[in-house]
Design an enzyme around this catalytic site. Structure first.
Site, short mmCIF file in Angstrom:
data_model
loop_
_atom_site.label_atom_id
_atom_site.label_comp_id
_atom_site.label_asym_id
_atom_site.label_seq_id
_atom_site.Cartn_x
_atom_site.Cartn_y
_atom_site.Cartn_z
N SER A 149 -105.15 31.82 44.63
CA SER A 149 -105.10 30.69 43.72
C SER A 149 -104.02 30.88 42.65
CB SER A 149 -106.48 30.46 43.12
OG SER A 149 -106.63 29.12 42.79
N HIS B 295 -112.17 26.88 48.83
CA HIS B 295 -111.20 27.63 48.04
C HIS B 295 -111.81 28.99 47.68
CE1 HIS B 295 -107.82 27.83 45.24
NE2 HIS B 295 -108.64 28.16 44.26
C1 GCU Z 1 -107.15 25.26 39.05
C2 GCU Z 1 -105.68 24.93 39.14
C3 GCU Z 1 -105.04 25.53 40.38
C4 GCU Z 1 -105.36 26.99 40.48
C5 GCU Z 1 -106.84 27.21 40.38
C6 GCU Z 1 -107.28 28.68 40.35
O1 GCU Z 1 -107.84 24.57 40.05
O2 GCU Z 1 -105.55 23.53 39.11
O3 GCU Z 1 -103.64 25.35 40.36
O4 GCU Z 1 -104.82 27.54 41.65
O5 GCU Z 1 -107.33 26.64 39.19
O6 GCU Z 1 -106.51 29.55 40.00
O7 GCU Z 1 -108.45 28.93 40.65
#
Ligand code: GCU
Length: 416
Positions: free
Chosen positions: A255, A396
């Site tokens: 992420s 995710h």
């Molecule tokens: C949020 C953000 C993402 C990121 C994520 C994370 O959702 O919008 O860009 O990747 O956090 O790091 O968990």
């Protein structure tokens, strides 16, 4: 029965409810052409085009990592030779900057397999700290600032005993160590706390002349740059540890930390393999595609991650001189892996695949194949040679399936 079915339906309906103003319709992603890679020869790429593109990413996206920060100091603070039931040796290493004492430094946790002499190593930052990665009860609890979380028992911005192991499913240590790989990790907030003012207590203020009074200027580094710098300092230490094969380091992140591992990996060639797990917008996902998170959304919510210029492309990604296929291409000819998750529409899975696909011609300059396939593969079907890609079942996250593919990928490339 009825109530629980109702609750289940409501929860899943909510999870799928598009956020207002966010596009999830493939027909509406737009069709702005990607910037031209301008490929000629491998030599031209290495000598001229690659440095040009790297500079564009510094100027427009992540900011430039200062070159003169100083020599890090490494102190091994604890060693346990029978960690994880004898499978591994566990060390803690404190990394500091003697010429910038305002930076509190970072505590690296390193697990090396006892069955190997000098092990290849996965290097990555964690969201929750070493005590959250490991389930071993004697790992010191991080005392640093953390995002408040009832679910993870982070209270008053600090970890508690109940946070132990809360990130361990994302770091299947035994599985990794049993395959002969080492793991080096640290809490990303050790480098700099992840909030808009976090830099004031972190690395960026500590190393700048103006300290916390610095006014951020165009082209200066953001938090992703600072966290990436931390990954390179872990690599510095690993070069000195006899239990590590310093020529086989893979940088990994999930992420926002996947965006970070990409930026660390393209800047620091000691990372022989670069892995992006669900990195999404500002990571592997093409910014010109309007699908899920966009440049406008990310620069509004997380301006501190990037250099200030990046926000200029909010709502006009097509004006940006780079897109993320160029970032992936900067890793060439080193192997790079991009992973998506089927339910992770926010990260634009197809955009993540396409950056790998459109970076593949860079690898071709070196006589290497990238993702090979033209279309995003079926779920749970890894593809690619020097650019690996999969989209796995689920949300995710980082799962054993992801790690299995990364280890297969590393084993395949490093046995060549
Ligand atoms: C949020 C953000 C993402 C990121 C994520 C994370 O959702 O919008 O860009 O990747 O956090 O790091 O968990």
């Amino acid at each position: 029965m009825r109530t629980s079915l109702f609750l289940l339906l409501t929860a899943s309906a909510l999870a799928q409810t598009p956020r207002p103003g966010v596009n999830y319709d493939e027909a509406k992603v737009g069709n702005d052409p990607l910037p031209d890679l301008k490929l000629t020869t491998a030599d031209d790429w290495t000598q001229k085009r690659r440095p040009e593109i790297l500079k564009l990413f510094e100027d427009q996206v992540y900011g430039k990592t200062p070159a003169d920060i100083g020599t890090p100091k490494f102190e091994v603070t604890a060693t346990k030779s029978d960690a994880l039931g004898g499978l591994a040796t566990r060390k803690f290493i404190h990394i500091s900057l003697p010429n910038h004492p305002a930076w509190p430094g970072m505590d690296v946790m390193l697990y090396t397999p006892n069955a190997a002499k000098a092990a290849p190593c996965f290097v990555g930052l964690s969201f929750g700290g070493n005590h959250a990665v490991s389930t071993e009860a004697d790992v010191p609890l991080s005392t640093r600032w953390m995002r408040e979380s009832k679910e993870k028992n982070i209270i008053d911005h600090r970890a508690t005993e109940a946070t132990r192991g809360t990130e361990s499913s994302r770091w299947p240590l035994e599985m990794i160590l049993k395959r002969g790989f080492a793991v080096a990790t640290a809490y990303y907030g050790d480098i700099e706390p992840d909030h808009a003012d976090g830099w004031k207590e972190g690395l960026r203020a500590a190393v700048s002349k103006e300290g916390a009074n610095t006014v951020r200027k165009a082209g200066e580094w953001g938090a992703i740059g600072a966290w990436s710098w931390g990954l390179s300092r872990i690599a510095d230490y690993l070069q000195t540890d006899a239990q590590i094969d310093g020529s086989h380091l893979a940088v990994i992140g999930h992420s926002r930390l996947g965006k970070t591992s990409l930026w660390a990996g393209v800047q620091d060639r000691r990372f022989g393999i670069v892995i992006s797990n669900d990195s999404g917008e500002g990571g592997a996902a093409l910014m010109r595609r309007d699908f899920g998170e966009t440049t406008a959304i990310i620069t509004k919510a997380f301006p501190h991650w990037f250099t200030p210029n990046y926000a200029d492309y909010a709502g006009k990604a097509a004006a940006c001189p780079v897109d993320m296929h160029m970032l992936i291409g900067l890793a060439a000819p080193r192997p790079i892996y991009i992973a998506s998750a089927a339910e992770d529409h926010w990260a634009d899975q197809k955009g993540e695949f396409l950056s790998g696909k459109f970076a593949s011609p860079v690898y071709a300059l070196f006589g290497k194949q990238g993702v090979i396939v033209d279309e995003q593969p079926a779920i749970d079907t890894p593809v690619g040679d020097f650019i690996g890609y999969h989209i796995r079942t689920g949300k995710h996250d980082v799962t054993d399936f992801d790690w299995t593919q990364y280890m297969n990928f590393a084993a395949r490339h490093w046995s060549k």
